[in-house]
Design a protein around this motif. Structure first.
Motif, PDB file in Angstrom:
ATOM      1  N   ALA A  48      13.186  19.898 -20.031  1.00  0.00           N
ATOM      2  CA  ALA A  48      13.855  18.807 -19.310  1.00  0.00           C
ATOM      3  C   ALA A  48      12.812  17.879 -18.697  1.00  0.00           C
ATOM      4  CB  ALA A  48      14.757  19.378 -18.221  1.00  0.00           C
ATOM      5  N   ASP A  49      13.279  16.736 -18.209  1.00  0.00           N
ATOM      6  CA  ASP A  49      12.385  15.819 -17.496  1.00  0.00           C
ATOM      7  C   ASP A  49      12.270  16.273 -16.042  1.00  0.00           C
ATOM      8  OD1 ASP A  49      10.933  13.060 -17.375  1.00  0.00           O
ATOM      9  OD2 ASP A  49      12.272  13.104 -15.639  1.00  0.00           O
ATOM     10  N   TRP A  50      11.032  16.393 -15.566  1.00  0.00           N
ATOM     11  CA  TRP A  50      10.735  16.925 -14.219  1.00  0.00           C
ATOM     12  C   TRP A  50      11.505  16.171 -13.134  1.00  0.00           C
ATOM     13  CZ3 TRP A  50       7.463  21.026 -12.934  1.00  0.00           C
ATOM     14  CH2 TRP A  50       7.142  21.148 -11.579  1.00  0.00           C
ATOM     15  N   ARG A  51      11.364  14.849 -13.101  1.00  0.00           N
ATOM     16  CA  ARG A  51      11.980  14.056 -12.033  1.00  0.00           C
ATOM     17  C   ARG A  51      13.507  14.056 -12.162  1.00  0.00           C
ATOM     18  NH1 ARG A  51      13.066   8.739 -11.280  1.00  0.00           N
ATOM     19  NH2 ARG A  51      12.012   8.107 -13.182  1.00  0.00           N
ATOM     20  N   GLU A  52      14.012  13.990 -13.375  1.00  0.00           N
ATOM     21  CA  GLU A  52      15.467  14.007 -13.574  1.00  0.00           C
ATOM     22  C   GLU A  52      16.080  15.332 -13.118  1.00  0.00           C
ATOM     23  OE1 GLU A  52      16.266  12.959 -17.634  1.00  0.00           O
ATOM     24  OE2 GLU A  52      15.582  10.887 -17.345  1.00  0.00           O
ATOM     25  N   VAL A  85       3.697  21.409 -16.803  1.00  0.00           N
ATOM     26  CA  VAL A  85       4.352  20.430 -17.661  1.00  0.00           C
ATOM     27  C   VAL A  85       3.630  20.344 -19.003  1.00  0.00           C
ATOM     28  CG1 VAL A  85       5.302  19.090 -15.753  1.00  0.00           C
ATOM     29  CG2 VAL A  85       3.040  18.508 -16.647  1.00  0.00           C
ATOM     30  N   GLN A  86       4.346  19.859 -19.996  1.00  0.00           N
ATOM     31  CA  GLN A  86       3.797  19.737 -21.346  1.00  0.00           C
ATOM     32  C   GLN A  86       3.155  18.373 -21.582  1.00  0.00           C
ATOM     33  OE1 GLN A  86       7.200  20.681 -23.760  1.00  0.00           O
ATOM     34  NE2 GLN A  86       7.291  22.771 -23.004  1.00  0.00           N
ATOM     35  N   ASP A  87       3.504  17.410 -20.745  1.00  0.00           N
ATOM     36  CA  ASP A  87       2.962  16.058 -20.808  1.00  0.00           C
ATOM     37  C   ASP A  87       3.323  15.368 -19.497  1.00  0.00           C
ATOM     38  OD1 ASP A  87       5.680  15.244 -20.935  1.00  0.00           O
ATOM     39  OD2 ASP A  87       5.631  15.189 -23.110  1.00  0.00           O
ATOM     40  N   ALA A  88       2.779  14.202 -19.267  1.00  0.00           N
ATOM     41  CA  ALA A  88       3.105  13.507 -18.015  1.00  0.00           C
ATOM     42  C   ALA A  88       2.790  12.031 -18.114  1.00  0.00           C
ATOM     43  CB  ALA A  88       2.322  14.116 -16.854  1.00  0.00           C
ATOM     44  N   GLU A  89       3.572  11.253 -17.375  1.00  0.00           N
ATOM     45  CA  GLU A  89       3.271   9.837 -17.163  1.00  0.00           C
ATOM     46  C   GLU A  89       3.121   9.640 -15.659  1.00  0.00           C
ATOM     47  OE1 GLU A  89       5.165   6.320 -19.244  1.00  0.00           O
ATOM     48  OE2 GLU A  89       5.945   6.080 -17.198  1.00  0.00           O
ATOM     49  N   VAL A  90       1.915   9.288 -15.247  1.00  0.00           N
ATOM     50  CA  VAL A  90       1.583   9.090 -13.846  1.00  0.00           C
ATOM     51  C   VAL A  90       1.354   7.607 -13.622  1.00  0.00           C
ATOM     52  CG1 VAL A  90      -0.101   9.649 -12.049  1.00  0.00           C
ATOM     53  CG2 VAL A  90       0.562  11.391 -13.712  1.00  0.00           C
ATOM     54  N   TRP A  91       1.873   7.095 -12.519  1.00  0.00           N
ATOM     55  CA  TRP A  91       1.698   5.671 -12.190  1.00  0.00           C
ATOM     56  C   TRP A  91       0.756   5.519 -11.012  1.00  0.00           C
ATOM     57  CZ3 TRP A  91       7.295   3.307 -12.019  1.00  0.00           C
ATOM     58  CH2 TRP A  91       7.823   3.274 -13.307  1.00  0.00           C
ATOM     59  N   PHE A  92      -0.045   4.468 -11.071  1.00  0.00           N
ATOM     60  CA  PHE A  92      -0.896   4.058  -9.954  1.00  0.00           C
ATOM     61  C   PHE A  92      -0.485   2.643  -9.584  1.00  0.00           C
ATOM     62  CE2 PHE A  92      -4.545   1.781  -8.269  1.00  0.00           C
ATOM     63  CZ  PHE A  92      -4.920   2.605  -7.234  1.00  0.00           C
ATOM     64  N   TYR A  93      -0.213   2.396  -8.302  1.00  0.00           N
ATOM     65  CA  TYR A  93       0.228   1.072  -7.859  1.00  0.00           C
ATOM     66  C   TYR A  93      -0.981   0.233  -7.455  1.00  0.00           C
ATOM     67  CZ  TYR A  93       3.149  -2.523  -5.754  1.00  0.00           C
ATOM     68  OH  TYR A  93       3.772  -3.712  -5.465  1.00  0.00           O
ATOM     69  N   GLY A 111      -1.034  11.190  -8.718  1.00  0.00           N
ATOM     70  CA  GLY A 111      -0.389   9.898  -8.569  1.00  0.00           C
ATOM     71  C   GLY A 111       1.116  10.041  -8.500  1.00  0.00           C
ATOM     72  N   HIS A 112       1.772   8.911  -8.685  1.00  0.00           N
ATOM     73  CA  HIS A 112       3.231   8.837  -8.708  1.00  0.00           C
ATOM     74  C   HIS A 112       3.692   9.388 -10.061  1.00  0.00           C
ATOM     75  CE1 HIS A 112       7.211   6.929  -8.054  1.00  0.00           C
ATOM     76  NE2 HIS A 112       7.169   6.772  -9.352  1.00  0.00           N
ATOM     77  N   LEU A 113       4.389  10.520 -10.051  1.00  0.00           N
ATOM     78  CA  LEU A 113       4.836  11.146 -11.291  1.00  0.00           C
ATOM     79  C   LEU A 113       6.123  10.485 -11.750  1.00  0.00           C
ATOM     80  CD1 LEU A 113       4.249  13.403 -13.355  1.00  0.00           C
ATOM     81  CD2 LEU A 113       5.708  14.882 -11.969  1.00  0.00           C
ATOM     82  N   ASN A 114       6.022   9.642 -12.767  1.00  0.00           N
ATOM     83  CA  ASN A 114       7.199   8.957 -13.272  1.00  0.00           C
ATOM     84  C   ASN A 114       8.017   9.859 -14.187  1.00  0.00           C
ATOM     85  OD1 ASN A 114       8.916   6.629 -13.703  1.00  0.00           O
ATOM     86  ND2 ASN A 114       8.107   6.672 -15.778  1.00  0.00           N
ATOM     87  N   ALA A 115       7.334  10.578 -15.081  1.00  0.00           N
ATOM     88  CA  ALA A 115       8.035  11.431 -16.037  1.00  0.00           C
ATOM     89  C   ALA A 115       7.116  12.550 -16.479  1.00  0.00           C
ATOM     90  CB  ALA A 115       8.483  10.613 -17.248  1.00  0.00           C
ATOM     91  N   ALA A 116       7.710  13.677 -16.842  1.00  0.00           N
ATOM     92  CA  ALA A 116       6.962  14.800 -17.381  1.00  0.00           C
ATOM     93  C   ALA A 116       7.958  15.768 -18.003  1.00  0.00           C
ATOM     94  CB  ALA A 116       6.159  15.507 -16.287  1.00  0.00           C
ATOM     95  N   THR A 117       7.541  16.444 -19.047  1.00  0.00           N
ATOM     96  CA  THR A 117       8.381  17.439 -19.684  1.00  0.00           C
ATOM     97  C   THR A 117       8.086  18.800 -19.072  1.00  0.00           C
ATOM     98  OG1 THR A 117       8.318  16.164 -21.746  1.00  0.00           O
ATOM     99  CG2 THR A 117       9.055  18.457 -21.899  1.00  0.00           C
ATOM    100  N   VAL A 118       9.112  19.424 -18.524  1.00  0.00           N
ATOM    101  CA  VAL A 118       8.971  20.704 -17.831  1.00  0.00           C
ATOM    102  C   VAL A 118       8.602  21.811 -18.816  1.00  0.00           C
ATOM    103  CG1 VAL A 118      10.191  22.488 -16.508  1.00  0.00           C
ATOM    104  CG2 VAL A 118      10.667  20.064 -16.072  1.00  0.00           C
ATOM    105  N   PHE A 119       7.574  22.576 -18.488  1.00  0.00           N
ATOM    106  CA  PHE A 119       7.338  23.866 -19.129  1.00  0.00           C
ATOM    107  C   PHE A 119       7.966  24.926 -18.230  1.00  0.00           C
ATOM    108  CE2 PHE A 119       4.914  27.777 -19.767  1.00  0.00           C
ATOM    109  CZ  PHE A 119       5.185  27.985 -21.108  1.00  0.00           C
TER     110      PHE A 119
END
Length: 139
Positions: free
Chosen positions: A20-24, A46-54, A104-112
């Motif tokens: 599943a998606d971590w944040r969702e 997590v299996q992957d991640a999208e991190v944001w920096f403002y 950073g700000h974790l926008n999305a990641a696939t949960v392991f």
């Protein structure tokens, strides 16, 4: 500074679903708990991640994608309303096998695997656009 006193309405422990998606998943927990405001802490992998920096000069988020397995060494955030939806504002420190940390700000990641503690409150937090920072902040 803006602040308010809040009362705790519930405390929850959850195991996130693999794939599943971590944040969702965190937003789903808040919905199940009918939480209009919450604070959470989490850990796992997590299996992957999208991190944001403002970028404070351009007022834009710069996404960085990691297509690799990472440990979630620490994850904190809050739940509020944004544009009519529950939003889990999520920050995380992720680590690679050699111990290198990414954060950073974790926008999305696939949960392991993931475990979350959430505390819900008796108030509603709503985000609105702040002209100074160009961010959606609490009222």
């Amino acid at each position: 500074m803006q602040y308010r006193e809040v009362e705790t309405t519930g405390e929850y422990l959850a195991r996130l679903d693999n794939g599943a998606d971590w944040r969702e998943e965190i937003e789903g927990l808040a919905a199940e708990a009918d939480a209009d405001a919450a604070w959470f802490a989490a850990m796992g992998a997590v299996q992957d991640a999208e991190v944001w920096f403002y970028d404070q000069e351009t007022f834009e988020y710069e996404p960085v994608e990691f297509d690799e397995h990472l440990e979630v060494a620490g994850c904190v955030g809050n739940v509020s309303w944004l544009n009519g939806d529950r939003f889990a504002h999520t920050h995380a420190t992720l680590s690679r096998p050699d111990g290198e940390a990414l954060a950073g700000h974790l926008n999305a990641a696939t949960v392991f695997a993931g475990e979350v503690y959430m505390r819900t409150f008796d108030t509603t937090l709503e985000r609105e656009h702040d002209e100074t920072t160009d961010l959606d902040l609490w009222l």
